[in-house]
Motif scaffolding. Structure first.
Motif, PDB file in Angstrom:
ATOM      1  N   TRP A 223       0.841  -1.209   0.000  1.00 32.38           N
ATOM      2  CA  TRP A 223       0.000   0.000   0.000  1.00 32.38           C
ATOM      3  C   TRP A 223       0.875   1.258   0.000  1.00 32.38           C
ATOM      4  N   ASP A 224       1.985   1.229  -0.777  1.00 34.89           N
ATOM      5  CA  ASP A 224       2.863   2.399  -0.823  1.00 34.89           C
ATOM      6  C   ASP A 224       2.465   3.389  -1.908  1.00 34.89           C
ATOM      7  N   HIS A 225       1.488   3.066  -2.712  1.00 27.86           N
ATOM      8  CA  HIS A 225       1.029   3.996  -3.748  1.00 27.86           C
ATOM      9  C   HIS A 225      -0.062   4.924  -3.241  1.00 27.86           C
ATOM     10  N   VAL A 226      -0.575   4.668  -2.020  1.00 26.06           N
ATOM     11  CA  VAL A 226      -1.586   5.524  -1.374  1.00 26.06           C
ATOM     12  C   VAL A 226      -1.211   5.658   0.089  1.00 26.06           C
ATOM     13  N   PRO A 227      -1.697   6.685   0.778  1.00 24.59           N
ATOM     14  CA  PRO A 227      -1.395   6.824   2.217  1.00 24.59           C
ATOM     15  C   PRO A 227      -1.908   5.653   3.035  1.00 24.59           C
ATOM     16  N   GLY A 228      -2.917   4.978   2.608  1.00 26.17           N
ATOM     17  CA  GLY A 228      -3.473   3.866   3.345  1.00 26.17           C
ATOM     18  C   GLY A 228      -4.610   3.253   2.575  1.00 26.17           C
ATOM     19  N   PRO A 229      -5.179   2.163   3.093  1.00 24.24           N
ATOM     20  CA  PRO A 229      -6.301   1.543   2.392  1.00 24.24           C
ATOM     21  C   PRO A 229      -7.435   2.536   2.194  1.00 24.24           C
ATOM     22  N   PRO A 230      -8.059   2.521   1.032  1.00 16.99           N
ATOM     23  CA  PRO A 230      -9.140   3.476   0.780  1.00 16.99           C
ATOM     24  C   PRO A 230     -10.389   3.133   1.579  1.00 16.99           C
ATOM     25  N   SER A 231     -11.241   4.119   1.728  1.00 11.34           N
ATOM     26  CA  SER A 231     -12.513   3.911   2.422  1.00 11.34           C
ATOM     27  C   SER A 231     -13.498   3.230   1.492  1.00 11.34           C
ATOM     28  N   SER A 232     -14.567   2.727   2.120  1.00 13.75           N
ATOM     29  CA  SER A 232     -15.626   2.097   1.339  1.00 13.75           C
ATOM     30  C   SER A 232     -16.509   3.185   0.740  1.00 13.75           C
ATOM     31  N   PRO A 233     -16.626   3.266  -0.625  1.00 16.14           N
ATOM     32  CA  PRO A 233     -17.452   4.328  -1.222  1.00 16.14           C
ATOM     33  C   PRO A 233     -18.941   4.013  -1.076  1.00 16.14           C
ATOM     34  N   GLY A 234     -19.716   5.086  -1.027  1.00 15.43           N
ATOM     35  CA  GLY A 234     -21.158   4.890  -0.904  1.00 15.43           C
ATOM     36  C   GLY A 234     -21.818   4.452  -2.193  1.00 15.43           C
ATOM     37  N   TRP A 235     -21.173   4.646  -3.343  1.00 18.40           N
ATOM     38  CA  TRP A 235     -21.793   4.300  -4.631  1.00 18.40           C
ATOM     39  C   TRP A 235     -21.707   2.825  -4.959  1.00 18.40           C
ATOM     40  N   LEU A 236     -20.846   2.058  -4.216  1.00 16.66           N
ATOM     41  CA  LEU A 236     -20.623   0.664  -4.538  1.00 16.66           C
ATOM     42  C   LEU A 236     -21.820  -0.169  -4.106  1.00 16.66           C
ATOM     43  N   ALA A 237     -22.544  -0.733  -5.059  1.00 16.69           N
ATOM     44  CA  ALA A 237     -23.705  -1.566  -4.741  1.00 16.69           C
ATOM     45  C   ALA A 237     -23.281  -2.977  -4.374  1.00 16.69           C
TER      46      ALA A 237
END
Length: 728
Positions: A223-237
């Protein structure tokens, strides 16, 4: 060749106009260089400079020189004029270029040989150049399109791998019971992926971006390409994925991200998989597509400041460093392929662009490779052999074309020389026939033409004589007709005779017979030309004389027939109709000698209905035994009472036998309908309407016969004897 053309040629031959020496001695007007040629060129240059456009160009160039000398010190208005001067120079140079092209065309393409060579190049070489350019352009576009499709397919496969890995991880997580199992599943899945996608990362995140209730190590990868794991988006069904541009500490990366929702211990989580496009992935993508990837850029706004969403600002670009090796960018074709960049926070797809270069040889080898058999090499050798064969055929065709052009132009030169001799009046010149082809036939035809020109000139002279005779005959015919219709109170008269191209024998006249009585005659002499015109003159004098002697129309025609039968030739006869209008007695008495019928339109008809009156009678002037008695027996005289508004129409067969291009006749029936529809018009207007309808019906067909029509309309006048008598 028509007699008119030959006559004009004869006039030109008899005219004295010397032929320039350059034209007499050669087939081209070009002159060889001589001592006076430089001075002529200098004179032309001076004349060009003295012309309006030359003066305008010189003045504009002087103005631009002044502006260039002043530089930044030049005032604004002078710079505006300088800009206008630039436009003037452009227009002037365009005009001079056009004049130069016209002059070159006149001087260089005067010879037929040069025209043939140029036409051969335009027909043979230019299409080859255009076809070659077309195939080259089409091949280039095809290569670029195929490579773009391969690159796009490779990116789609990477995104599909990310979403598939996320889905498989979610399935494995559903069978776990504790946090320890979560980490084990993530690590196991990552181990099977890192070999293909170095730097791959997997994480399990909560719905609202908060840490999951599992241990903090419920993720795997760098995960060195982002500051950390991304959050869960609200648009994902349920699941989703796409390409993203990320940035950490000024370093940007292009990442394929896949996500899959999963329910674990009655809570909803999201499995997130990131597959960065590392050097190895880029190299594999380049190898599979035959391209060199350069960078990715696009509009990716809307995600800064959100935890786990590291999409960078608008117009971000990520460099894809190609590895060293045989696929360097030198000699590649640059191209751009569009792709969708995912905004992780909103789920929107924004337009991105992937810049790359295509190596046609690598792509070609990639498409045609088939094991150990070098299909690409075989195809290249085959194409080279076809190209060599094609160029050889083209060279042979070019040589043959020049040889044919030379043979053609030689024959044309002979024809040109022959026409020059004929133009000067030398009809004894003959062209030597050396070949048995179309050009030889043309030369033989030219020789035959010169032999027959003398006869054609005589025919042209005879034609002019006949045309003059026809003109005289037409003048005679028109002089015999009344200058204007007769005028009589109680009778409205309108008449017209429109002669055909060839003079016919139509004739009409009015004979005054006393107070309230008028004789109306319409006749048609058979034949055309001056003979018909002379017979018309004889008929006119005869009818005017007999009209004052015989009050009865029948008696008048009987006497006229007796006299004319002895003066007409045996091929000529006359048809006529003669009517006497008596306004005192309110009657019209008429006879018909083989002529077209009399059409009668009563005024009291509702609706108007014409009547065609056809009394018996033979033509006038036949020379047969016993014809005089036979003529008198058959000639029928009729009398008809008249009333105000009655219309009588006398005409010749040029009206009813007018023929259109389909050889249809105008006909008496159509003529009768025309009178019924428009009989209420004044006589002059009705006359014009009749001629207009006939002209419209005929169209572009020639007028073959004279058209004559006389209209008699009974006006209101003091009543005579019983006008209500029964009409026959």
């Amino acid at each position: 060749m028509s007699p008119d053309a030959v006559a004009n040629a004869g006039e030109r031959m008899t005219a004295s106009h010397p032929v320039p020496p350059a034209t007499r001695d050669s087939a081209a007007p070009e002159r060889s260089g001589g001592p006076g040629e430089p001075s002529d060129r200098l004179s032309r240059v001076r004349a060009g400079a003295a012309s309006r456009i030359g003066r305008a160009l010189l003045a504009t160039l002087g103005l631009k020189l002044v502006v260039a000398t002043l530089g930044s010190a030049a005032p604004g208005w002078l710079r505006v004029i300088d800009s206008v001067g630039t436009i003037v120079i452009a227009v002037g140079l365009g005009y001079l270029l056009f004049r130069l092209l016209v002059t070159l065309q006149r001087r260089l393409l005067w010879r037929v040989r040069r025209k043939l060579v140029l036409s051969y190049l335009l027909i043979g070489f230019v299409p080859i150049l255009l076809v070659g350019s077309f195939f080259l352009l089409s091949g280039t576009l095809l290569i670029l399109t195929v490579s773009s499709s391969l690159v796009q397919r490779g990116l789609d496969e990477i995104v599909e791998d990310a979403t598939t890995l996320a889905a498989m991880t979610a399935v494995d997580l559903e069978d776990t019971t504790g946090p320890r199992d979560l980490s084990a599943v993530l690590v196991r899945r990552l181990q099977g992926t890192e070999r293909r996608y170095p730097g791959a990362s997997i994480a399990l995140v909560g719905r609202a971006g908060v840490p999951t209730p599992a241990p903090i190590d419920a993720m795997a990868g760098e995960w060195d390409h982002v500051p950390g794991p991304p959050s869960s988006p609200g648009w994902l069904a349920r699941s989703g994925g796409g390409m993203l541009i990320t940035e950490v500490a000024g370093r940007r990366s292009i990442v394929a991200r896949g996500a899959q929702r999963v329910r674990w211990q009655d809570r909803v989580y999201v499995v997130v998989v990131d597959l960065p496009l590392s050097d190895g992935v880029v190299a594999r993508l380049q190898e599979d597509s035959g391209t060199v990837l350069i960078d990715v850029g696009g509009s990716t706004s809307g995600g800064e400041g959100v935890v786990g969403n590291t999409l960078v600002a608008d117009e971000a670009r990520v460099s894809l460093s190609p590895p060293a090796g045989p696929m360097e960018t030198a000699g590649g074709l640059p191209w751009v392929s569009f792709l969708d960049l995912l905004d992780w926070s909103t789920g929107e797809h924004r337009r991105g662009a992937l810049s790359f270069q295509v190596r046609p040889s690598v792509l070609y080898g990639l498409l045609v490779r088939s094991g150990e058999f070098n299909l690409a090499g075989v195809l290249v050798v085959t194409l080279v052999l076809i190209a060599v064969m094609f160029l050889t055929i083209e060279a042979v065709a070019l040589v043959m074309g020049f040889a044919l052009a030379k043979s053609i132009t030689g024959a044309v030169h002979e024809l040109f020389t022959g026409t020059e001799r004929v133009q000067r009046g030398d009809l004894s010149h003959r062209i030597k026939v050396d070949t048995q082809d179309q050009l030889g036939e043309l030369a033989a035809s030219f020789n035959a033409m010169t032999e027959s020109i003398g006869g054609l000139l005589e025919q042209a002279q005879e034609k002019r004589r006949l045309e003059e005779e026809l003109r005289i005959a037409r003048d005679i015919q028109m002089s015999l007709l009344p200058d204007a219709p007769a005028s009589m109170p109680g009778l409205e008269i309108s008449a017209v005779c429109r002669p055909a191209r060839e003079v016919g024998g139509d004739y009409y006249d009015f004979i005054r017979l006393g107070e309230g009585r008028l004789g109306v005659l319409v006749a048609d002499v058979s034949g055309k030309g001056t003979s018909a015109a002379f017979y018309m003159a004889e008929l006119k004098g005869l009818m005017l004389s007999l009209g004052q002697i015989y009050q009865s129309p029948k008696r008048l025609l009987m006497e006229a027939n007796r006299i004319l039968a002895t003066s007409l030739d045996n091929r000529t006869f006359i048809t006529m109709i003669y009517a006497v209008v008596d306004l005192e007695e309110r009657t019209v008495t008429y006879v018909r000698a083989g002529h077209t019928p009399l059409i009668y339109l009563p005024a009291n008809g509702h609706p108007p209905k014409t009547r065609v009156l056809i009394p018996d009678g033979l033509v006038v002037g036949l020379q047969l035994d016993g014809i005089e008695e036979r003529f008198a027996d058959l000639l029928e005289e009729r009398t008809l009472p008249i009333a105000p508004g009655d219309l009588f129409v006398l005409f010749t067969d040029g009206i009813t036998e007018a023929m259109n291009e389909e050889f249809d006749l105008f006909g008496e029936e159509r003529f009768g309908r025309l009178l019924e529809e428009h009989g209420h018009l004044p006589s002059d207007a009705l006359r014009d309407r009749i001629l207009t309808d006939v002209e419209v019906f005929v169209g572009d067909a020639d007028q073959h016969d004279d058209m004559t029509v006389v209209l008699l309309r009974i006006d209101d006048s003091p009543s005579g004897p019983d006008t209500d008598a029964t009409r026959p």
